[in-house]
Every structure is written in structure tokens, then in C-alpha cells.
Design an enzyme around this catalytic site. Structure first.
Site, short mmCIF file in Angstrom:
data_model
loop_
_atom_site.label_atom_id
_atom_site.label_comp_id
_atom_site.label_asym_id
_atom_site.label_seq_id
_atom_site.Cartn_x
_atom_site.Cartn_y
_atom_site.Cartn_z
N VAL A 57 114.09 35.27 8.84
CA VAL A 57 112.61 35.74 9.53
C VAL A 57 112.67 37.32 9.30
O VAL A 57 111.23 37.66 8.77
CB VAL A 57 112.85 35.62 10.99
CG1 VAL A 57 111.66 36.40 11.70
CG2 VAL A 57 112.84 34.13 11.23
N ASP A 58 113.65 38.16 9.17
CA ASP A 58 113.70 39.54 9.13
C ASP A 58 112.98 39.93 7.70
O ASP A 58 112.06 40.66 7.61
CB ASP A 58 114.89 40.26 9.24
CG ASP A 58 114.96 41.53 9.54
OD1 ASP A 58 114.03 42.20 9.72
OD2 ASP A 58 116.06 42.29 9.30
N ASP B 91 104.54 29.34 10.29
CA ASP B 91 105.03 30.68 9.56
C ASP B 91 104.63 31.91 10.74
O ASP B 91 103.41 32.16 10.70
CB ASP B 91 104.18 30.80 8.31
CG ASP B 91 104.48 32.11 7.52
OD1 ASP B 91 105.32 33.18 8.14
OD2 ASP B 91 104.43 32.34 6.40
N ILE B 92 105.65 32.46 11.32
CA ILE B 92 105.53 33.54 12.05
C ILE B 92 104.78 34.66 11.58
O ILE B 92 104.01 35.25 12.42
CB ILE B 92 106.67 33.88 12.80
CG1 ILE B 92 106.33 34.58 14.15
CG2 ILE B 92 107.47 34.58 11.71
CD1 ILE B 92 107.75 34.80 15.10
N SER C 30 118.63 34.47 16.47
CA SER C 30 120.15 34.53 16.40
C SER C 30 120.69 33.16 15.80
O SER C 30 121.67 32.77 15.73
CB SER C 30 121.11 34.82 17.71
OG SER C 30 121.05 36.22 17.97
N THR C 31 119.63 32.12 15.50
CA THR C 31 119.98 30.71 15.09
C THR C 31 120.15 30.66 13.50
O THR C 31 120.68 29.83 13.25
CB THR C 31 119.06 29.84 15.68
OG1 THR C 31 117.88 29.87 15.20
CG2 THR C 31 119.07 29.94 17.03
N GLY C 32 119.95 31.85 12.82
CA GLY C 32 120.20 31.64 11.48
C GLY C 32 121.52 32.01 11.18
O GLY C 32 122.42 31.70 11.49
N VAL C 33 121.70 33.05 10.12
CA VAL C 33 122.85 33.47 9.67
C VAL C 33 123.81 34.06 10.88
O VAL C 33 125.01 34.03 10.77
CB VAL C 33 122.92 34.58 8.43
CG1 VAL C 33 122.23 34.06 7.44
CG2 VAL C 33 122.07 35.86 9.14
N TYR C 34 123.08 34.52 12.12
CA TYR C 34 124.14 34.78 13.39
C TYR C 34 124.91 33.60 14.02
O TYR C 34 125.41 33.68 14.85
CB TYR C 34 123.39 35.54 14.10
CG TYR C 34 122.98 36.94 13.97
CD1 TYR C 34 123.37 37.50 12.48
CD2 TYR C 34 122.40 37.87 14.73
CE1 TYR C 34 122.97 38.82 12.24
CE2 TYR C 34 122.54 39.29 14.43
CZ TYR C 34 122.67 39.71 12.99
OH TYR C 34 122.26 40.80 12.65
#
Length: 178
Positions: A43-44, A20-21, A127-131
Site C-alpha cells: 500500500v505504501d 484500489d485505495i 499491518s496485515t502485509g509484510v508486518y
């Protein structure tokens, strides 16, 4: 394996780990933000929830952030001093500057780390999630850029790629091994 390490010739550390970052104690944590800096999911959302309302209050001083760049706030309640809110590209087909913009996110965060005297920095898989950036391609760009920047860094000594799931961990470990 829950983590994999690489060391530069000067002994600087790059670690890829599962976790967990928002719980990793570092000087700077990188947030995968949107260009309006308005908070979001993934993450945001996790970083904003863990950091508290002071992050959003500080972000209000920025109108927005261009893709491939980042802005800095204090870290609120996170175990860090700074949050670098990096805006990665939305993936279309890889032929619209996406690799360069993603690479820029990482290099600008390293510049910010040097500027703010951050010895340690943690990154998500920007950028690997919803992007929609393909995970393996994004991992290769991230790892290559992190190695390059870490080797040239004066202040930054440790870089952590903190992955939320096993699939991302495998992709980043594979990128590190190749």
C-alpha cells in the site's frame, strides 16, 4: 459481494469494499507506512507512486513516526486532500502490545481527520502485509475501532476500508457481521 455497509444510529457510513485505495475520492487516505517514513512496497508504495514525489518531499520534514501513530501530508496527485501515514505494529505473537498499537493507528487517524475537517476517510488493512498481523484479528480491531470512532465523530461522516484482495475483503466483512 464487492462491498458491505454499516450505518451508525446517526446515519454515518462505514463501507468495506474491494478496490484500489489510490483511486477512491476521499478527503483523507490512510497509508500503511513504516516508522522511517521512507516509502516501501504494498500500500505504501502504491500511495507514493499515485501521489507523486511531493509526498516524500513533505515526509522529509519528519525524522520518523512511532508505531501506533501517524503523520499528515498533502495528497499530491491522489484524489484526496490529505494522507495520514500510519505506522502499524510488526506482529510478533499478539502479546507485545500489538493490538493496542494497531487500535491506536485507527483512533489517531480519526483524530487527525477531525482536526483537518475530513468528512471522508479511507483505510487499508494496516499491518496485515509484510508486518504479518493475522488478517482476521486485524480486521476485528479495525472494524470495532472504526465503529467506535465514527459513532463519536463530529466531522467524519464516511469511512471506507478498501481491500486489495478477496481474502482481506472476506475477513473485514466477517468482522463487520460479527
Amino acid at each position: 459481494m464487492s462491498f458491505m455497509d454499516w450505518r451508525s444510529p446517526s446515519g454515518k457510513l462505514l463501507r468495506i469494499e474491494l478496490g484500489d485505495i489510490t483511486r477512491i475520492p476521499v478527503d483523507a487516505i490512510v497509508n500503511a507506512a513504516n516508522s522511517s517514513l521512507s516509502g516501501g512496497g504494498g500500500v505504501d508504495g502504491a500511495i507514493h507512486r499515485a501521489g507523486g514525489p511531493s509526498l516524500m518531499q513533505e515526509l522529509r520534514r519528519f525524522e520518523n513516526c512511532r508505531t501506533g501513530s501517524a503523520v499528515v501530508t498533502h495528497a499530491g496527485k491522489l484524489p484526496a486532500k490529505w494522507v495520514f501515514h500510519a505506522v502499524g505494529p510488526v506482529y510478533r505473537d499478539g502479546k507485545h502490545g500489538e493490538p493496542e498499537l494497531l487500535r491506536s493507528c485507527y483512533s489517531i487517524c480519526f483524530e487527525l481527520a477531525e482536526l483537518h475537517k475530513a468528512r471522508t476517510i479511507s483505510f487499508p488493512a494496516i499491518s496485515t502485509g509484510v508486518y504479518g498481523y493475522p488478517l482476521n484479528d486485524a480486521a476485528k480491531i479495525a472494524v470495532v475501532e472504526a465503529k467506535r470512532c465514527l459513532t463519536q465523530a463530529i466531522i467524519v461522516e464516511e469511512v471506507y476500508f478498501v481491500m486489495f484482495g478477496e481474502t482481506a475483503l472476506r475477513a473485514f466483512n466477517d468482522a463487520l457481521e460479527s
